[in-house]
Scaffold this motif. Structure first.
Motif, PDB file in Angstrom:
ATOM      1  N   GLN A 108      31.457  37.996  -6.364  1.00 20.88           N
ATOM      2  CA  GLN A 108      32.561  37.059  -6.577  1.00 20.88           C
ATOM      3  C   GLN A 108      33.524  37.573  -7.646  1.00 20.88           C
ATOM      4  O   GLN A 108      34.734  37.409  -7.519  1.00 20.88           O
ATOM      5  CB  GLN A 108      32.014  35.691  -7.001  1.00 20.88           C
ATOM      6  N   SER A 153      41.553  27.648  -9.128  1.00 18.39           N
ATOM      7  CA  SER A 153      40.767  28.046  -7.962  1.00 18.39           C
ATOM      8  C   SER A 153      41.598  29.031  -7.161  1.00 18.39           C
ATOM      9  O   SER A 153      42.308  28.679  -6.236  1.00 18.39           O
ATOM     10  CB  SER A 153      40.435  26.833  -7.117  1.00 18.39           C
ATOM     11  N   TYR A 206      37.403  38.098  -7.019  1.00 13.55           N
ATOM     12  CA  TYR A 206      38.353  37.422  -7.906  1.00 13.55           C
ATOM     13  C   TYR A 206      39.343  38.425  -8.495  1.00 13.55           C
ATOM     14  O   TYR A 206      40.560  38.200  -8.495  1.00 13.55           O
ATOM     15  CB  TYR A 206      37.576  36.719  -9.017  1.00 13.55           C
ATOM     16  N   GLN A 251      32.599  30.224 -10.694  1.00 12.47           N
ATOM     17  CA  GLN A 251      31.977  29.107  -9.977  1.00 12.47           C
ATOM     18  C   GLN A 251      33.023  28.083  -9.567  1.00 12.47           C
ATOM     19  O   GLN A 251      33.000  27.546  -8.467  1.00 12.47           O
ATOM     20  CB  GLN A 251      30.912  28.451 -10.859  1.00 12.47           C
ATOM     21  N   GLU A 252      33.979  27.874 -10.470  1.00 14.67           N
ATOM     22  CA  GLU A 252      35.028  26.909 -10.152  1.00 14.67           C
ATOM     23  C   GLU A 252      35.921  27.445  -9.031  1.00 14.67           C
ATOM     24  O   GLU A 252      36.298  26.709  -8.119  1.00 14.67           O
ATOM     25  CB  GLU A 252      35.861  26.651 -11.407  1.00 14.67           C
ATOM     26  N   ALA A 253      36.236  28.760  -9.107  1.00 16.46           N
ATOM     27  CA  ALA A 253      37.135  29.348  -8.125  1.00 16.46           C
ATOM     28  C   ALA A 253      36.506  29.356  -6.731  1.00 16.46           C
ATOM     29  O   ALA A 253      37.191  29.160  -5.735  1.00 16.46           O
ATOM     30  CB  ALA A 253      37.518  30.760  -8.530  1.00 16.46           C
ATOM     31  N   PHE A 254      35.201  29.590  -6.682  1.00 17.23           N
ATOM     32  CA  PHE A 254      34.550  29.717  -5.378  1.00 17.23           C
ATOM     33  C   PHE A 254      33.865  28.424  -4.938  1.00 17.23           C
ATOM     34  O   PHE A 254      33.171  28.398  -3.938  1.00 17.23           O
ATOM     35  CB  PHE A 254      33.543  30.875  -5.397  1.00 17.23           C
ATOM     36  N   HIS A 255      34.037  27.367  -5.722  1.00 18.88           N
ATOM     37  CA  HIS A 255      33.443  26.071  -5.433  1.00 18.88           C
ATOM     38  C   HIS A 255      31.955  26.195  -5.135  1.00 18.88           C
ATOM     39  O   HIS A 255      31.441  25.592  -4.202  1.00 18.88           O
ATOM     40  CB  HIS A 255      34.137  25.393  -4.234  1.00 18.88           C
ATOM     41  N   SER A 256      31.266  27.014  -5.886  1.00 17.26           N
ATOM     42  CA  SER A 256      29.836  27.193  -5.615  1.00 17.26           C
ATOM     43  C   SER A 256      29.147  27.661  -6.887  1.00 17.26           C
ATOM     44  O   SER A 256      29.725  28.403  -7.689  1.00 17.26           O
ATOM     45  CB  SER A 256      29.665  28.228  -4.507  1.00 17.26           C
ATOM     46  N   ASN A 257      27.902  27.233  -7.071  1.00 11.61           N
ATOM     47  CA  ASN A 257      27.151  27.674  -8.251  1.00 11.61           C
ATOM     48  C   ASN A 257      26.397  28.961  -7.986  1.00 11.61           C
ATOM     49  O   ASN A 257      25.823  29.562  -8.881  1.00 11.61           O
ATOM     50  CB  ASN A 257      26.164  26.584  -8.695  1.00 11.61           C
ATOM     51  N   ASN A 290      40.628  31.511  -5.393  1.00  8.74           N
ATOM     52  CA  ASN A 290      40.073  31.893  -4.098  1.00  8.74           C
ATOM     53  C   ASN A 290      40.510  30.936  -3.004  1.00  8.74           C
ATOM     54  O   ASN A 290      40.566  29.744  -3.206  1.00  8.74           O
ATOM     55  CB  ASN A 290      38.550  31.890  -4.205  1.00  8.74           C
TER      56      ASN A 290
END
Lengths: 255, 319
Positions: free
Chosen positions: B153, B316, B157, B123-129, B318
């Motif tokens: 994801q 992050s 990753y 979630q942190e890497a893709f800036h999305s929940n 990604n």
């Protein structure tokens, strides 16, 4: 980012204090230096020994990066058994059996590590890995070799000698002090000992010090202890098999 | 019924997730392919004229750059190095083998990370929940460290992480393919490694391709004797694997027996008679090396700029 991928973190939660690691490595080096002086150490390696070490290291590398790496894909990552460990242990046991001199473990691990860097890792994290591989796996093997004395893996057991030299009915001269235990048992026991010693480095030294030192992170001591205990049964079996394979190969080579 | 299918498929994925695609690639490379990419062959293009020490520096540079920058820089370097394989002797074959090896690394690494990487990191890497689930594992799989489900994801990753390793492996093989063991020995001696150790290393370097060669011979002999001759051709790779596995110990014995000849030939040439060696061809830094070193400096400068622009690695990954 630190030097060559080494962050140099000394205060990760749960990390083994660096003083202890330095003390262990220092004591290990001292032991090998003193023992090396007694037996002659590196200078005593003949050209043939150096070739055996090279061949053994090549096998360990082929296993680690090609054959074993592939077979490992069929076996999910688990704490009980390691394909990489198996091949490397057996390759190094064979080298130890052929050379039978203190220092062979560390020299073989040095060559193995250097070759791994040349063909795959590109010297990332060095010189930490040289120290880790040589002073844990290599040193532990050398300790067993030093303790076992001249009759490593029962290669010079009187019975084997007698079978080889059928014209002699008594124990060959110079080997009277050697244990009467059958060579196969001795090979298996010493293989198991080295196998058990080799259980320690990965969870304890790598997980507890090298990995947090290089990359940071929290050390999970429950996992370290579990990983060590879980690996013991397979280490015993592989160690014993490795010892016996070594005896066979040494015999086939005609020593 | 549904429960049974989910469990069966999950276990198949668990055991063979990466193994089947890799098996197919292994068949394509073959043992002779491995031998080709680990053996020196004489030729004249720029890699062959380069000082081995410079090649080692190039390898280290590639490793450092790949580990501090975003994934696509690693990917670009991988492609560039792979394309440079075409300049090698028998370049097309080496290019294809190198490509298969890279694909194997990518599949292996992706699969090693995809099911395990915690959702928090993704979630942190893709800036999305929002994570897209591809396959939901049975709940007890979490005991083995699996996340509840395999996500798109997670796979992306894992793929991005693999780009840290591919370029370094390809660059390292260049050193082995384009320098004679004795050239490597000379540059390592210059760094201060004792001759006895470099000698062992050279023996090891020469032995690696020979191991593949002899295992290949052993497998062929076993096939000639009828190993797997009645089996359907789809199972052939498994027989190849069995043959290779049972060929290992004989190959060790064969190589170790030959060690005596090597020792005699080294000793009769007065190996280690003196603590220092002299060389017929001194190692020099030539035009190619200077060009390569300038390229190294240029790339390092570019990396610094790229990192300053915010394309460093961080968590992050990604981009």
């Amino acid at each position: 980012m630190g030097f060559n991928g080494i962050s140099g973190i000394l205060n990760s939660p749960g990390e083994i204090p660096w003083e202890i690691v330095v003390l262990f490595f220092g004591a290990g080096l001292l032991f090998v230096f003193l023992w090396g002086r007694k037996t002659g150490g590196l200078a005593k390696f003949t050209t043939l020994d150096l070739i055996y070490i090279g061949i053994g290291a090549a096998f360990a590398v082929v296993w680690e990066f090609y054959i074993g790496a592939f077979l490992g894909k069929f076996i999910p990552s688990n704490p009980f058994f390691g394909i990489g460990y198996t091949g490397r242990l057996i390759a190094l046991l064979i080298v130890a059996g052929l050379v039978r001199k203190v220092g062979v473990g560390m020299v073989a691990m040095f060559i193995f590590n250097l070759l791994s860097d040349l063909i795959s890792y590109g010297f990332s994290g060095e010189p930490m890995y040289f120290m880790y591989e040589m002073l844990t796996y290599g040193l532990m093997m050398d300790i067993v070799i030093a303790a076992a004395g001249p009759n490593l893996f029962g290669i010079k057991s009187p019975e084997r000698r007698k079978n080889r030299e059928k014209d002699r009915s008594t124990t060959p001269r110079g080997f009277e002090h050697i244990t009467k235990m059958p060579a196969e048992y001795l090979a298996a026991i010493e293989g198991i000992l080295i196998g058990l010693f080799w259980v320690i480095p990965e969870p304890l030294f790598y997980g507890g010090f090298i990995s947090p030192f290089l990359y940071g992170g929290v050390v999970d001591w429950g996992k370290i202890l579990f990983d060590m205990v879980a690996f013991i049964p397979s280490a015993i079996i592989i160690g014993a098999i490795g010892g016996l394979i070594t005896l066979r190969i040494v015999k086939a080579v005609g020593q | 019924m549904n429960w049974l299918i989910i469990n069966a498929v999950s276990w198949i994925l668990f055991f063979f997730g990466a193994a089947f695609p890799v098996l197919i690639l292994l068949k394509a490379i073959g043992l002779t392919g491995f031998m080709k990419v680990t053996r020196y062959e004489s030729y004249h293009t720029f890699y062959y004229r380069m000082n081995p020490a410079v090649k080692i520096i190039l390898g280290i540079m590639v490793m450092v750059v790949a580990s501090v920058t975003i994934w696509w820089i690693g990917a670009i370097m991988t492609i560039a190095i792979l394309l440079s394989y075409l300049t090698l002797k028998d370049g097309k074959r080496k290019f294809i083998t190198g490509m298969f090896l890279t694909i194997m690394t990518v599949i292996g690494t992706t699969w090693a990370f995809a099911p395990y990487t915690p959702y928090v990191i993704l979630q942190e890497a893709f800036h999305s929940n929002h994570l897209t689930a591809l396959w939901v594992w049975p709940s007890y799989f979490t005991v083995m460290g699996y996340q509840p489900s395999l996500t798109t994801q997670g796979i992306i990753y894992g793929f991005q992480i693999s780009m840290r390793f591919t370029a370094v492996s390809l660059m390292s093989l260049v050193l082995v393919m384009t320098s004679t063991p004795s050239q490597v020995l000379r540059s390592l001696n210059k760094v201060g490694i004792p001759t006895s150790l470099t000698f062992s290393l050279v023996v090891a370097m020469r032995t690696v391709p020979r191991i593949f060669e002899y295992i290949d011979t052993s497998v062929k002999i076993q096939f000639m004797k009828g190993l797997g001759s009645n089996a359907p051709s789809i199972l052939r790779p498994f027989y190849m694997l069995t043959g290779a596995f049972s060929g290992i110990v004989p190959v060790i014995v064969f190589l170790v027996r030959g060690a005596k000849d090597t020792a005699i030939s080294a000793d009769t040439r007065a190996f280690r008679a003196y603590s220092k060696r002299t060389y017929m061809h001194p190692m020099t830094i030539g035009k190619v090396d200077k060009m390569a070193l300038s390229a190294v400096i240029l790339i390092i400068l570019m990396t610094v700029i790229v990192v300053m622009m915010g394309f460093g690695k961080g968590i992050s990954y990604n981009g």
